[in-house]
Scaffold this active site. Structure first.
Site, PDB file in Angstrom:
ATOM      1  N   GLY A 265     144.140   9.317  78.393  1.00 32.92           N
ATOM      2  CA  GLY A 265     144.065   9.224  79.857  1.00 32.92           C
ATOM      3  C   GLY A 265     144.691   7.951  80.394  1.00 32.92           C
ATOM      4  O   GLY A 265     144.191   7.347  81.334  1.00 32.92           O
TER       5      GLY A 265
ATOM      6  N   ARG B   1     146.803   7.111  84.583  1.00 29.72           N
ATOM      7  CA  ARG B   1     146.381   6.655  85.920  1.00 29.72           C
ATOM      8  C   ARG B   1     144.971   6.078  85.855  1.00 29.72           C
ATOM      9  O   ARG B   1     144.324   6.113  84.808  1.00 29.72           O
ATOM     10  CB  ARG B   1     146.442   7.797  86.946  1.00 29.72           C
ATOM     11  CG  ARG B   1     145.688   9.053  86.527  1.00 29.72           C
ATOM     12  CD  ARG B   1     146.119  10.226  87.404  1.00 29.72           C
ATOM     13  NE  ARG B   1     145.744  11.504  86.819  1.00 29.72           N
ATOM     14  CZ  ARG B   1     144.634  12.179  87.127  1.00 29.72           C
ATOM     15  NH1 ARG B   1     143.802  11.678  88.013  1.00 29.72           N
ATOM     16  NH2 ARG B   1     144.375  13.347  86.561  1.00 29.72           N
TER      17      ARG B   1
ATOM     18  N   THR C 275     149.548  13.566  81.336  1.00 30.24           N
ATOM     19  CA  THR C 275     150.553  14.508  81.813  1.00 30.24           C
ATOM     20  C   THR C 275     151.815  13.783  82.264  1.00 30.24           C
ATOM     21  O   THR C 275     152.935  14.172  81.918  1.00 30.24           O
ATOM     22  CB  THR C 275     149.986  15.324  83.000  1.00 30.24           C
ATOM     23  OG1 THR C 275     148.738  15.870  82.601  1.00 30.24           O
ATOM     24  CG2 THR C 275     150.921  16.448  83.392  1.00 30.24           C
TER      25      THR C 275
ATOM     26  N   ASN D 244     139.276   7.415  76.890  1.00 30.69           N
ATOM     27  CA  ASN D 244     139.092   7.169  78.323  1.00 30.69           C
ATOM     28  C   ASN D 244     139.252   8.426  79.169  1.00 30.69           C
ATOM     29  O   ASN D 244     138.652   8.532  80.236  1.00 30.69           O
ATOM     30  CB  ASN D 244     140.099   6.103  78.787  1.00 30.69           C
ATOM     31  CG  ASN D 244     140.246   6.070  80.289  1.00 30.69           C
ATOM     32  OD1 ASN D 244     139.405   5.530  80.995  1.00 30.69           O
ATOM     33  ND2 ASN D 244     141.315   6.674  80.806  1.00 30.69           N
TER      34      ASN D 244
ATOM     35  N   SER E  85     129.816   6.194  81.109  1.00 28.85           N
ATOM     36  CA  SER E  85     129.537   6.057  82.542  1.00 28.85           C
ATOM     37  C   SER E  85     128.103   5.590  82.756  1.00 28.85           C
ATOM     38  O   SER E  85     127.226   5.857  81.911  1.00 28.85           O
ATOM     39  CB  SER E  85     129.723   7.410  83.244  1.00 28.85           C
ATOM     40  OG  SER E  85     129.217   7.363  84.570  1.00 28.85           O
TER      41      SER E  85
ATOM     42  N   TYR F  74     128.349  16.290  83.578  1.00 32.24           N
ATOM     43  CA  TYR F  74     129.017  14.986  83.457  1.00 32.24           C
ATOM     44  C   TYR F  74     128.060  13.949  82.859  1.00 32.24           C
ATOM     45  O   TYR F  74     128.402  13.242  81.904  1.00 32.24           O
ATOM     46  CB  TYR F  74     129.505  14.538  84.844  1.00 32.24           C
ATOM     47  CG  TYR F  74     130.255  13.224  84.828  1.00 32.24           C
ATOM     48  CD1 TYR F  74     131.613  13.183  84.494  1.00 32.24           C
ATOM     49  CD2 TYR F  74     129.618  12.026  85.139  1.00 32.24           C
ATOM     50  CE1 TYR F  74     132.308  11.977  84.472  1.00 32.24           C
ATOM     51  CE2 TYR F  74     130.300  10.813  85.111  1.00 32.24           C
ATOM     52  CZ  TYR F  74     131.640  10.800  84.791  1.00 32.24           C
ATOM     53  OH  TYR F  74     132.330   9.606  84.759  1.00 32.24           O
ATOM     54  N   ALA F  75     126.847  13.876  83.414  1.00 34.18           N
ATOM     55  CA  ALA F  75     125.872  12.902  82.909  1.00 34.18           C
ATOM     56  C   ALA F  75     125.520  13.193  81.454  1.00 34.18           C
ATOM     57  O   ALA F  75     125.422  12.279  80.625  1.00 34.18           O
ATOM     58  CB  ALA F  75     124.614  12.913  83.778  1.00 34.18           C
ATOM     59  N   ALA F  76     125.340  14.474  81.138  1.00 33.06           N
ATOM     60  CA  ALA F  76     124.981  14.853  79.763  1.00 33.06           C
ATOM     61  C   ALA F  76     126.107  14.512  78.789  1.00 33.06           C
ATOM     62  O   ALA F  76     125.858  14.018  77.674  1.00 33.06           O
ATOM     63  CB  ALA F  76     124.657  16.345  79.700  1.00 33.06           C
TER      64      ALA F  76
ATOM     65  N   LYS G  35     128.343  12.145  79.132  1.00 31.32           N
ATOM     66  CA  LYS G  35     128.456  10.690  78.982  1.00 31.32           C
ATOM     67  C   LYS G  35     127.287  10.133  78.165  1.00 31.32           C
ATOM     68  O   LYS G  35     127.461   9.199  77.377  1.00 31.32           O
ATOM     69  CB  LYS G  35     128.542  10.018  80.356  1.00 31.32           C
ATOM     70  CG  LYS G  35     129.814  10.367  81.133  1.00 31.32           C
ATOM     71  CD  LYS G  35     131.074   9.968  80.375  1.00 31.32           C
ATOM     72  CE  LYS G  35     132.334  10.128  81.221  1.00 31.32           C
ATOM     73  NZ  LYS G  35     133.555   9.726  80.488  1.00 31.32           N
TER      74      LYS G  35
END
Ligand SMILES: NC(=O)c1ccc[n+]([C@@H]2O[C@H](COP(=O)([O-])OP(=O)(O)OC[C@H]3O[C@@H](n4cnc5c(N)ncnc54)[C@H](OP(=O)(O)O)[C@@H]3O)[C@@H](O)[C@H]2O)c1
Length: 229
Positions: free
Chosen positions: A7, A10, A32, A67, A121, A135-137, A139
């Site tokens: 990643g 950007r 990409t 990342n 995170s 997302y939380a799980a 991370k």
């Protein structure tokens, strides 16, 4: 020092690439727009990325920085809730796990030691919004995986660290801050502002290049004291 950074095209990843490059590291980027392309929604992609990076690096990678990640809303009532859960798990956790596995095997085969830096995170500890269970799980899983690797391979000088950013001013965060009411969200951050990508990059760069081995397993927060633990 050769570093595979996912990643890197950007946001936080681009800032990490700049910080590592300034220290003289050779950064094998992924994305990409630049670097080696690999869509982590494809289960084969992490292995293909690792093989290509290793080839371009001449057979030796010293540091892996995971990342790349997505932050996609998944409302509870959505028909495709489970598919969205699995997509985020695959991109944010499974792909990172596969790259960690390949890196550990590579360093064991070389007998060289190595370092992993996982960009997790604040959500790993604090949780996230009702649309971001996945997302939380993912991370939280990344943090637990980092600690497991640190404990499992420290004797082989294979070290693992994580960074837990809070809101960070990338495109992703700008959208999020705006969608959550801007100033009200900022009021929850004692520092009075979201983090900047170069602040997260400084922490990642320190862990990748400078952190003493006894720090292995450490998780660094970069969140303006919006969540202290
Ligand atoms: N910004 C924040 O507030 C914040 C807070 C806490 C943690 N983080 C974490 O920090 C990391 C970077 O976030 P960011 O804010 O810099 O994100 P960003 O600006 O949205 O960039 C995301 C990066 O991940 C890559 N990526 C996205 N989908 C991918 C896929 N399917 N396969 C492979 N790569 C993919 C992108 O590559 P392409 O350019 O090729 O799409 C891009 O380089 C993420 O892991 C994120 O969860 C961010």
């Amino acid at each position: 020092m050769t570093i595979l950074l996912t990643g890197s095209s950007r946001g936080i990843g681009a800032a990490i690439a700049t910080a590592l490059g300034a220290r003289g590291a050779t950064v094998m980027g992924h994305g990409t727009a630049s670097g080696i392309p690999a869509d982590f929604a494809d289960p084969e992609a992490p292995r293909a990325l690792w093989a290509e990076a290793l080839d371009r690096a001449g057979g030796a990678i010293d540091v892996l920085v995971n990342n790349a990640g997505v932050f996609e809303a998944n409302p509870l009532a959505a028909d495709d809730w489970t598919a969205a859960w699995e997509r985020t798990m695959r991109i944010n956790l499974t792909a990172a796990a596969e790259l960690c596995r390949l890196a550990v095997l590579h360093w064991q085969a070389r007998g060289s030691g190595g370092r992993i830096v996982n960009i997790a995170s604040r959500a790993a500890y604090r949780g996230d919004s009702p649309a971001h269970w996945h997302y939380a799980a993912a991370k939280a899983g990344m943090v637990a995986m980092t600690k497991t690797i640190a404990r499992g391979y420290a004797r082989e000088n294979i070290l693992a660290f994580a960074v837990c950013p809070g809101f960070t001013m990338t495109g992703m965060a700008e959208d999020y801050v705006a969608s959550r009411g801007g100033d009200a969200l900022l009021a929850d951050i004692p520092l009075g502002r979201v983090a900047m990508p170069d602040e997260v990059a400084k922490a990642a760069c320190f862990l990748a290049l400078d952190a003493p081995p006894s720090m292995t397993g450490a998780v660094l927060d970069v969140n303006g004291a919006s969540y202290v633990r």
